[in-house]
Structure formats: structure tokens, C-alpha cells
Design a protein around this motif. Sequence first.
Motif, PDB file in Angstrom:
ATOM      1  N   ARG A  32       0.836  -1.205   0.000  1.00 14.98           N
ATOM      2  CA  ARG A  32       0.000   0.000   0.000  1.00 14.98           C
ATOM      3  C   ARG A  32       0.866   1.248   0.000  1.00 14.98           C
ATOM      4  NH1 ARG A  32      -2.065   4.073   2.332  1.00 14.98           N
ATOM      5  NH2 ARG A  32      -4.246   4.617   2.318  1.00 14.98           N
ATOM      6  N   ARG A  33       1.938   1.264   0.800  1.00 19.36           N
ATOM      7  CA  ARG A  33       2.844   2.415   0.840  1.00 19.36           C
ATOM      8  C   ARG A  33       3.514   2.645  -0.508  1.00 19.36           C
ATOM      9  NH1 ARG A  33       5.770   1.444   6.452  1.00 19.36           N
ATOM     10  NH2 ARG A  33       4.128   2.198   7.824  1.00 19.36           N
ATOM     11  N   VAL A  34       3.931   1.584  -1.152  1.00 18.14           N
ATOM     12  CA  VAL A  34       4.558   1.697  -2.468  1.00 18.14           C
ATOM     13  C   VAL A  34       3.545   2.263  -3.465  1.00 18.14           C
ATOM     14  CG1 VAL A  34       5.454   0.335  -4.409  1.00 18.14           C
ATOM     15  CG2 VAL A  34       6.304  -0.086  -2.098  1.00 18.14           C
ATOM     16  N   LEU A  35       2.316   1.750  -3.429  1.00 19.37           N
ATOM     17  CA  LEU A  35       1.280   2.233  -4.336  1.00 19.37           C
ATOM     18  C   LEU A  35       0.948   3.696  -4.047  1.00 19.37           C
ATOM     19  CD1 LEU A  35      -0.592   1.385  -6.648  1.00 19.37           C
ATOM     20  CD2 LEU A  35      -2.298   0.807  -4.927  1.00 19.37           C
ATOM     21  N   GLU A  36       0.876   4.071  -2.767  1.00 16.64           N
ATOM     22  CA  GLU A  36       0.595   5.461  -2.409  1.00 16.64           C
ATOM     23  C   GLU A  36       1.685   6.383  -2.925  1.00 16.64           C
ATOM     24  OE1 GLU A  36       0.425   8.293   1.533  1.00 16.64           O
ATOM     25  OE2 GLU A  36      -0.172   6.201   1.778  1.00 16.64           O
ATOM     26  N   GLN A  37       2.931   6.019  -2.760  1.00 14.05           N
ATOM     27  CA  GLN A  37       4.031   6.858  -3.253  1.00 14.05           C
ATOM     28  C   GLN A  37       3.998   6.951  -4.774  1.00 14.05           C
ATOM     29  OE1 GLN A  37       5.922   8.896  -1.559  1.00 14.05           O
ATOM     30  NE2 GLN A  37       6.768   9.607  -3.485  1.00 14.05           N
ATOM     31  N   LEU A  71       1.377   6.698  -6.608  1.00 16.03           N
ATOM     32  CA  LEU A  71       0.219   7.526  -6.944  1.00 16.03           C
ATOM     33  C   LEU A  71       0.567   9.010  -6.811  1.00 16.03           C
ATOM     34  CD1 LEU A  71      -2.758   7.783  -7.708  1.00 16.03           C
ATOM     35  CD2 LEU A  71      -3.340   7.456  -5.291  1.00 16.03           C
ATOM     36  N   ARG A  72       1.273   9.367  -5.763  1.00 15.22           N
ATOM     37  CA  ARG A  72       1.709  10.762  -5.598  1.00 15.22           C
ATOM     38  C   ARG A  72       2.568  11.206  -6.788  1.00 15.22           C
ATOM     39  NH1 ARG A  72       0.471  12.810  -0.737  1.00 15.22           N
ATOM     40  NH2 ARG A  72       0.000  11.349   0.938  1.00 15.22           N
ATOM     41  N   ILE A  77      -3.800   1.053 -14.764  1.00 14.13           N
ATOM     42  CA  ILE A  77      -4.308   0.724 -13.434  1.00 14.13           C
ATOM     43  C   ILE A  77      -5.711   1.292 -13.330  1.00 14.13           C
ATOM     44  CG2 ILE A  77      -3.978   0.996 -10.949  1.00 14.13           C
ATOM     45  CD1 ILE A  77      -0.971   1.338 -11.517  1.00 14.13           C
ATOM     46  N   PHE A  78      -6.667   0.450 -12.953  1.00 11.21           N
ATOM     47  CA  PHE A  78      -8.064   0.855 -12.861  1.00 11.21           C
ATOM     48  C   PHE A  78      -8.356   1.534 -11.519  1.00 11.21           C
ATOM     49  CE2 PHE A  78      -7.990  -2.230 -16.227  1.00 11.21           C
ATOM     50  CZ  PHE A  78      -8.843  -1.666 -17.164  1.00 11.21           C
ATOM     51  N   PRO A  79      -9.393   2.374 -11.475  1.00 11.97           N
ATOM     52  CA  PRO A  79      -9.667   3.196 -10.293  1.00 11.97           C
ATOM     53  C   PRO A  79      -9.921   2.421  -9.004  1.00 11.97           C
ATOM     54  CG  PRO A  79     -11.218   3.693 -12.068  1.00 11.97           C
ATOM     55  CD  PRO A  79     -10.309   2.636 -12.556  1.00 11.97           C
ATOM     56  N   GLU A  80     -10.502   1.243  -9.087  1.00 13.78           N
ATOM     57  CA  GLU A  80     -10.774   0.524  -7.847  1.00 13.78           C
ATOM     58  C   GLU A  80      -9.503   0.198  -7.073  1.00 13.78           C
ATOM     59  OE1 GLU A  80     -11.057  -2.184 -11.400  1.00 13.78           O
ATOM     60  OE2 GLU A  80     -12.198  -0.451 -10.790  1.00 13.78           O
ATOM     61  N   ARG A  81      -8.371   0.268  -7.756  1.00  9.66           N
ATOM     62  CA  ARG A  81      -7.103  -0.007  -7.093  1.00  9.66           C
ATOM     63  C   ARG A  81      -6.506   1.239  -6.445  1.00  9.66           C
ATOM     64  NH1 ARG A  81      -1.823  -2.214  -9.499  1.00  9.66           N
ATOM     65  NH2 ARG A  81      -0.658  -2.599  -7.602  1.00  9.66           N
ATOM     66  N   PHE A  82      -6.740   2.429  -7.038  1.00  4.74           N
ATOM     67  CA  PHE A  82      -6.064   3.613  -6.499  1.00  4.74           C
ATOM     68  C   PHE A  82      -6.991   4.659  -5.894  1.00  4.74           C
ATOM     69  CE2 PHE A  82      -6.616   4.678 -11.004  1.00  4.74           C
ATOM     70  CZ  PHE A  82      -7.082   5.973 -10.971  1.00  4.74           C
ATOM     71  N   ILE A 108      -7.386  12.697  -3.615  1.00  4.90           N
ATOM     72  CA  ILE A 108      -8.596  12.698  -4.431  1.00  4.90           C
ATOM     73  C   ILE A 108      -8.985  14.114  -4.849  1.00  4.90           C
ATOM     74  CG2 ILE A 108     -10.285  12.809  -2.544  1.00  4.90           C
ATOM     75  CD1 ILE A 108     -10.536  10.607  -5.700  1.00  4.90           C
ATOM     76  N   ILE A 109      -8.670  15.108  -4.041  1.00  7.70           N
ATOM     77  CA  ILE A 109      -9.051  16.487  -4.381  1.00  7.70           C
ATOM     78  C   ILE A 109      -8.275  16.987  -5.607  1.00  7.70           C
ATOM     79  CG2 ILE A 109      -9.049  18.876  -3.571  1.00  7.70           C
ATOM     80  CD1 ILE A 109     -10.042  17.754  -0.880  1.00  7.70           C
ATOM     81  N   PRO A 110      -6.945  16.910  -5.637  1.00  7.22           N
ATOM     82  CA  PRO A 110      -6.279  17.342  -6.871  1.00  7.22           C
ATOM     83  C   PRO A 110      -6.616  16.442  -8.065  1.00  7.22           C
ATOM     84  CG  PRO A 110      -4.663  16.517  -5.293  1.00  7.22           C
ATOM     85  CD  PRO A 110      -5.976  16.608  -4.578  1.00  7.22           C
ATOM     86  N   ILE A 111      -6.842  15.161  -7.827  1.00  5.14           N
ATOM     87  CA  ILE A 111      -7.201  14.268  -8.928  1.00  5.14           C
ATOM     88  C   ILE A 111      -8.555  14.671  -9.499  1.00  5.14           C
ATOM     89  CG2 ILE A 111      -7.915  11.907  -9.499  1.00  5.14           C
ATOM     90  CD1 ILE A 111      -5.671  10.935  -7.571  1.00  5.14           C
ATOM     91  N   THR A 112      -9.548  14.881  -8.633  1.00  3.05           N
ATOM     92  CA  THR A 112     -10.883  15.259  -9.099  1.00  3.05           C
ATOM     93  C   THR A 112     -10.842  16.621  -9.794  1.00  3.05           C
ATOM     94  OG1 THR A 112     -11.875  14.001  -7.290  1.00  3.05           O
ATOM     95  CG2 THR A 112     -13.290  15.566  -8.408  1.00  3.05           C
ATOM     96  N   THR A 113     -10.068  17.541  -9.271  1.00  3.10           N
ATOM     97  CA  THR A 113      -9.936  18.855  -9.900  1.00  3.10           C
ATOM     98  C   THR A 113      -9.342  18.710 -11.294  1.00  3.10           C
ATOM     99  OG1 THR A 113      -9.701  19.918  -7.738  1.00  3.10           O
ATOM    100  CG2 THR A 113      -8.914  21.157  -9.653  1.00  3.10           C
TER     101      THR A 113
END
Length: 183
Positions: free
Chosen positions: A24-29, A31-32, A72-77, A87-92
Motif C-alpha cells: 500500500r505504501r509503495v502504491l501510495e508513493q 500515486l503521488r 491501473i483501474f480506479p478501484e485499485r487507487f 482525491i481532491i487534486p485528482i478530481t480537480t
Amino acid sequence: QAKRSGRSRTDFYTEAIGAAVRRRRVLEQALREACRGREMTLHYQPQVSAVTGDVTCLECLIRWQDTETGLIFPERFIPIAEETGLIIPITTWVLKTACAQANAWRLKGIENIRVAVIISMRQFREKEFLSKLTGVLKETGLPPESLEIELTEEIVMTDAEHTFEILQALKETGVRLSITDFG
């Protein structure tokens, strides 16, 4: 892990839990970095009128095109983006990109079509949500009636008074609204 499994529980550390936390940490980094590096893309799914057969709306679907692992599909990230506030900068970004694309299509003569953008609860609850939305419309030149905001059932059912105020204000802008994810 105990919280995810239900309240009033205890769990003991296992190697599987540790491995899941590391993944999860690797995926979060990643994603950033993806948000900074422009690895997000939009796909547009047509919504077709059952009566006329015409495409009436294009629903925006976000995808992460990771340079190493591919699509990578949204249900994963999205759950990680929700938890971390990304999610805020992504949605923007989705909102700006979709509105700019819809206006470009409109200027090329493809009229009477809307783009639908799903808004996260976190974004919807932001104090600046309405001003950001109207700012995006102004910046991109997209007429409000060409945008449809999709809200989840959860958003509509939470804090009814606040939600009603925002929905009323959205209606006054001319933006269309729809509710998604019933059940």
C-alpha cells in the motif's frame, strides 16, 4: 487491520499484514508521483438514449497509465486517493480536463453532448467546491448545461441540509446533476 475487520476486535501482526502495508505504501508513493508526472488519463464512455439512439453524454472514467505496470483501474487507487486527500487534486484535474475537452468538441461542432464527472465526497464537502467548479467552467469556456456532476448515493444521503444547499446552488449554475452507485 482490526478496524477494517469490524469494531471491538484485536488482531495480531502477521507477515501478510506487513506485506500488505508495504504494498500500500509503495502504491501510495507511486500515486503521488503519478499525479505530479501526469500519468492520469481520461477515457470517455458514451451514454446512449434508449429512445433516439443518440449519444447524449460522455461519462469520464479515470485511468492511471503507470510507466512500469501499465493501465491501473480506479478501484485499485481511488480508495488510497480518498484516504490520503489526493482525491481532491485528482478530481480537480478530471474536472478541468473533461470540461476543456468537452468545450473543444463543442467548438468543433459536436454540440448537444454533456460530459459527466463523478465528484468524490471529500471534494463535494470542500468549502470552495462551488467556486472551483464555476471557475473551471469559466476557465474552459464550457457552458454549464454541458456538464453533468455525478454524485454517489452516499453523498446525497449524508448531511442532508448541507447537501441540499449545495445541490440547490449547483442547480442555479445550470450544471446537470445525477446520482450514481445506488445500493
